[in-house]
Motif scaffolding. Structure first.
Motif, PDB file in Angstrom:
ATOM      1  N   GLY A   3      -4.391  34.847  57.503  1.00 49.21           N
ATOM      2  CA  GLY A   3      -5.573  34.261  58.597  1.00 49.21           C
ATOM      3  C   GLY A   3      -6.688  35.462  58.627  1.00 49.21           C
ATOM      4  O   GLY A   3      -7.442  35.098  59.547  1.00 49.21           O
ATOM      5  N   GLU A   4      -6.430  36.576  58.271  1.00 46.43           N
ATOM      6  CA  GLU A   4      -7.597  37.658  58.145  1.00 46.43           C
ATOM      7  C   GLU A   4      -8.425  37.592  56.485  1.00 46.43           C
ATOM      8  O   GLU A   4      -7.984  37.701  55.894  1.00 46.43           O
ATOM      9  CB  GLU A   4      -6.169  39.285  58.613  1.00 46.43           C
ATOM     10  N   LEU A   5      -9.349  38.294  56.920  1.00 38.36           N
ATOM     11  CA  LEU A   5     -10.040  38.450  56.022  1.00 38.36           C
ATOM     12  C   LEU A   5      -9.812  40.177  55.724  1.00 38.36           C
ATOM     13  O   LEU A   5     -10.218  40.856  56.468  1.00 38.36           O
ATOM     14  CB  LEU A   5     -11.225  39.070  56.439  1.00 38.36           C
ATOM     15  N   ILE A   6      -9.519  40.156  54.758  1.00 40.58           N
ATOM     16  CA  ILE A   6      -8.931  41.132  54.289  1.00 40.58           C
ATOM     17  C   ILE A   6      -9.692  41.932  52.945  1.00 40.58           C
ATOM     18  O   ILE A   6      -8.836  43.436  52.486  1.00 40.58           O
ATOM     19  CB  ILE A   6      -7.518  41.515  53.168  1.00 40.58           C
ATOM     20  N   ALA A   7     -10.447  41.505  51.504  1.00 38.05           N
ATOM     21  CA  ALA A   7     -11.582  41.883  51.089  1.00 38.05           C
ATOM     22  C   ALA A   7     -12.791  41.277  51.232  1.00 38.05           C
ATOM     23  O   ALA A   7     -13.142  40.106  51.838  1.00 38.05           O
ATOM     24  CB  ALA A   7     -11.080  41.815  49.757  1.00 38.05           C
ATOM     25  N   ASP A   8     -13.578  41.050  50.908  1.00 36.03           N
ATOM     26  CA  ASP A   8     -15.107  41.269  50.977  1.00 36.03           C
ATOM     27  C   ASP A   8     -15.775  41.290  49.944  1.00 36.03           C
ATOM     28  O   ASP A   8     -16.149  42.849  50.394  1.00 36.03           O
ATOM     29  CB  ASP A   8     -16.060  40.543  52.048  1.00 36.03           C
ATOM     30  N   GLY A   9     -16.813  41.233  49.017  1.00 33.92           N
ATOM     31  CA  GLY A   9     -17.316  41.783  47.550  1.00 33.92           C
ATOM     32  C   GLY A   9     -17.204  41.338  46.178  1.00 33.92           C
ATOM     33  O   GLY A   9     -17.361  39.981  46.233  1.00 33.92           O
ATOM     34  N   THR A  10     -18.134  41.311  45.412  1.00 30.20           N
ATOM     35  CA  THR A  10     -18.490  40.965  43.991  1.00 30.20           C
ATOM     36  C   THR A  10     -16.789  40.118  43.440  1.00 30.20           C
ATOM     37  O   THR A  10     -15.519  41.059  43.612  1.00 30.20           O
ATOM     38  CB  THR A  10     -18.765  41.978  42.945  1.00 30.20           C
TER      39      THR A  10
END
Length: 237
Positions: free
Chosen positions: A210-217
């Protein structure tokens, strides 16, 4: 276009989405990935209005839509598909699009329907029974067509490639790339196939527990040790 601010969804004592902040621009294709049970579809349901968030905000074109009903969100420009195709029984392909368009826009635009049918390759099946006359690939195309008929600004695709063989996935992926350019629509897509996500998406966001652990290319995300760990034993099965 879409901005989530500390969005949480709880069901009793279960936190399905925990303080997620994420954005999608109109010129982007963003992948949403993570192990089974990570909260991806719950997040989709919160954005589209099927579930009410417990905390946080959903901004669409700078307006907070947390309390907006589902049909209002559709008419603001949020369209979505479902993992399991849901054609309306005893209706033709075209009639399915008419119902979706009337719900999503409040009107029927035959020219738009013809354009969508042609683009998704369903023109020859327009008068076929949607529930019985379509193969799986065509049912998937119908899901996309129903969403496109509402003239969305944001198209949310929930595992639209699931169940397709490799060649079918590639054809569908190419159609989505063309769709993004032709209709000037932002895309947020849930997909388990890493190759598809890497080839299709500008950015990738990863949920785990339920948690955002990464955001990128894609390159950044799929080389992230925390993301690798979530897929190799410490995430959900």
């Amino acid at each position: 276009m879409l901005k989530l601010e500390n969005l949480s969804v709880r069901f009793g004592g279960l936190t399905a989405v925990n303080a997620v902040s994420l954005s999608v621009r109109s010129d982007e294709v963003v992948g949403l990935v993570g192990p089974n049970g990570a909260g991806k579809t719950t997040l989709f349901n919160a954005i589209s209005g099927l579930v009410r968030p417990s905390d946080g905000r959903i901004l669409f074109d700078t307006r907070d839509i947390v309390r907006a009903p589902l049909h209002r969100r559709a008419r603001m420009g949020i369209g979505r598909t479902f993992q399991i195709p849901q054609p309306m029984h005893e209706l033709t392909v075209r009639e399915n699009l008419i119902v979706a368009q009337r719900f999503g826009t409040g009107r029927v635009d035959p020219a738009r329907l013809d354009e969508v049918l042609a683009f998704t390759g369903l023109g020859a099946k327009a008068d076929h029974d949607a529930a019985t006359g379509l193969a799986l690939t065509e049912l998937k195309a119908l899901e996309v067509a129903k969403a496109l008929a509402t003239d969305p600004k944001l198209l949310m695709l929930d595992e639209v490639l699931a169940g397709l063989e490799t060649a079918g996935k590639r054809r569908f992926m190419n159609m989505l790339k063309e769709l993004h350019a032709k209709f000037s629509v932002g895309i947020l897509i849930i997909e388990h196939d890493i190759e598809t996500i890497s080839n299709l998406c500008d950015r990738v966001a990863v949920l785990n527990f339920g948690e955002l652990i990464a955001d990128g290319t894609p390159d950044e995300v799929f080389s992230n040790p925390e993301v690798i760990k979530s897929y190799t034993g410490d995430g959900h099965a």
